[in-house]
Design a protein around this motif. Structure first.
Motif, mmCIF file in Angstrom:
data_model
loop_
_atom_site.group_PDB
_atom_site.id
_atom_site.type_symbol
_atom_site.label_atom_id
_atom_site.label_comp_id
_atom_site.label_asym_id
_atom_site.label_seq_id
_atom_site.Cartn_x
_atom_site.Cartn_y
_atom_site.Cartn_z
ATOM 1 N N HIS A 55 0.819 -1.213 0.000
ATOM 2 C CA HIS A 55 0.000 0.000 0.000
ATOM 3 C C HIS A 55 0.855 1.267 0.000
ATOM 4 C CE1 HIS A 55 -2.862 -3.042 1.414
ATOM 5 N NE2 HIS A 55 -3.770 -2.270 0.866
ATOM 6 N N LEU A 56 2.026 1.207 -0.597
ATOM 7 C CA LEU A 56 2.943 2.341 -0.586
ATOM 8 C C LEU A 56 2.379 3.588 -1.255
ATOM 9 C CD1 LEU A 56 6.365 0.605 -1.240
ATOM 10 C CD2 LEU A 56 5.582 1.655 0.876
ATOM 11 N N THR A 73 7.342 6.114 6.618
ATOM 12 C CA THR A 73 8.029 7.136 5.823
ATOM 13 C C THR A 73 9.363 6.619 5.311
ATOM 14 O OG1 THR A 73 6.946 8.906 7.078
ATOM 15 C CG2 THR A 73 8.946 9.490 5.855
ATOM 16 N N ARG A 74 10.118 5.968 6.175
ATOM 17 C CA ARG A 74 11.424 5.445 5.765
ATOM 18 C C ARG A 74 11.278 4.424 4.639
ATOM 19 N NH1 ARG A 74 14.185 1.078 6.920
ATOM 20 N NH2 ARG A 74 12.931 0.512 8.722
ATOM 21 N N ILE A 75 10.324 3.516 4.761
ATOM 22 C CA ILE A 75 10.115 2.504 3.717
ATOM 23 C C ILE A 75 9.737 3.180 2.395
ATOM 24 C CG2 ILE A 75 8.657 0.565 2.982
ATOM 25 C CD1 ILE A 75 10.767 -0.139 5.121
ATOM 26 N N LYS A 76 8.836 4.158 2.447
ATOM 27 C CA LYS A 76 8.434 4.863 1.229
ATOM 28 C C LYS A 76 9.625 5.572 0.588
ATOM 29 C CE LYS A 76 3.541 5.596 2.069
ATOM 30 N NZ LYS A 76 2.447 6.523 1.763
ATOM 31 N N ALA A 132 6.800 11.042 -6.357
ATOM 32 C CA ALA A 132 6.193 11.447 -5.083
ATOM 33 C C ALA A 132 4.734 11.008 -5.017
ATOM 34 C CB ALA A 132 6.296 12.962 -4.906
ATOM 35 N N LEU A 133 3.997 11.247 -6.073
ATOM 36 C CA LEU A 133 2.580 10.856 -6.118
ATOM 37 C C LEU A 133 2.417 9.342 -6.070
ATOM 38 C CD1 LEU A 133 1.311 13.394 -8.804
ATOM 39 C CD2 LEU A 133 0.958 13.511 -6.319
ATOM 40 N N GLN A 134 3.324 8.634 -6.723
ATOM 41 C CA GLN A 134 3.276 7.173 -6.742
ATOM 42 C C GLN A 134 3.476 6.588 -5.344
ATOM 43 O OE1 GLN A 134 5.807 5.562 -9.767
ATOM 44 N NE2 GLN A 134 5.458 3.459 -9.149
ATOM 45 N N TYR A 135 4.189 7.307 -4.483
ATOM 46 C CA TYR A 135 4.448 6.826 -3.127
ATOM 47 C C TYR A 135 3.571 7.497 -2.072
ATOM 48 C CZ TYR A 135 7.939 3.669 -4.692
ATOM 49 O OH TYR A 135 8.552 2.605 -5.305
ATOM 50 N N GLY A 136 2.443 8.032 -2.514
ATOM 51 C CA GLY A 136 1.429 8.502 -1.586
ATOM 52 C C GLY A 136 1.608 9.909 -1.054
ATOM 53 N N TYR A 137 2.515 10.675 -1.631
ATOM 54 C CA TYR A 137 2.685 12.069 -1.218
ATOM 55 C C TYR A 137 1.773 12.947 -2.062
ATOM 56 C CZ TYR A 137 6.658 10.594 1.539
ATOM 57 O OH TYR A 137 7.447 9.976 2.475
ATOM 58 N N ASN A 138 1.231 13.995 -1.450
ATOM 59 C CA ASN A 138 0.315 14.885 -2.164
ATOM 60 C C ASN A 138 1.034 15.857 -3.079
ATOM 61 O OD1 ASN A 138 -1.941 13.765 -0.937
ATOM 62 N ND2 ASN A 138 -1.808 15.145 0.802
ATOM 63 N N ASP A 139 2.301 16.121 -2.783
ATOM 64 C CA ASP A 139 3.064 17.055 -3.609
ATOM 65 C C ASP A 139 4.557 16.772 -3.473
ATOM 66 O OD1 ASP A 139 4.141 18.619 -1.298
ATOM 67 O OD2 ASP A 139 2.034 19.169 -1.062
ATOM 68 N N LYS A 193 14.843 14.109 2.048
ATOM 69 C CA LYS A 193 16.078 14.727 2.539
ATOM 70 C C LYS A 193 16.343 14.338 3.988
ATOM 71 C CE LYS A 193 18.772 18.850 2.315
ATOM 72 N NZ LYS A 193 18.964 20.093 1.617
ATOM 73 N N LYS A 194 15.297 14.230 4.782
ATOM 74 C CA LYS A 194 15.463 13.842 6.188
ATOM 75 C C LYS A 194 16.089 12.457 6.303
ATOM 76 C CE LYS A 194 12.986 12.985 10.465
ATOM 77 N NZ LYS A 194 11.714 12.945 11.146
ATOM 78 N N TYR A 195 15.636 11.518 5.500
ATOM 79 C CA TYR A 195 16.103 10.134 5.612
ATOM 80 C C TYR A 195 17.338 9.827 4.773
ATOM 81 C CZ TYR A 195 12.214 8.898 8.514
ATOM 82 O OH TYR A 195 11.341 8.834 9.570
#
Length: 113
Positions: A18-19, A56-59, A79-86, A95-97
């Motif tokens: 469900h990524l 988040t890390r897995i995505k 980004a959209l493919q991995y469930g982010y809105n933008d 960048k965090k990970y």
């Protein structure tokens, strides 16, 4: 303890499949048929990170593969493919990970080819 490991493996499988969606604590708990409070306790006991951090890390890790091998996809598409809105939200998480932006990561991976 074997039961907890089985539940965590089932949860990781759910996350992997469900990524592209927003995955909540409720979703994971319902998937293994326990309360979200009990799930959270089990997850914390079995992992070094919180549920949201793990997701988040897995995505981010999986999206890194696409950044490296799919030059035909834009960062926004990934980004959209991995469930982010933008792309902005994706860039911050990435960048965090990963310690660099998705664009920097893509360039670094392409330079190694």
């Amino acid at each position: 303890m074997d039961e907890y490991i089985r539940l965590m493996n089932k949860s990781e499988d759910y996350i992997e499949s469900h990524l592209s969606e927003k995955i909540s604590l409720d979703d994971l708990a319902n998937n293994v048929n326990i309360s979200k409070y009990h799930f959270h306790r089990i997850f914390s006991k079995c992992n070094d990170e919180m549920v949201k951090q793990f997701i988040t890390r897995i995505k981010v890790e999986r999206s890194g593969v696409f950044l490296a091998v799919r030059d035909d996809l834009s960062i926004t598409d990934i980004a959209l493919q991995y469930g982010y809105n933008d792309a902005s939200t994706f860039n911050k998480a990435f960048k965090k990970y990963m310690g660099m932006s998705p664009l920097e990561y893509r360039k670094a991976r392409n330079d190694k080819k």
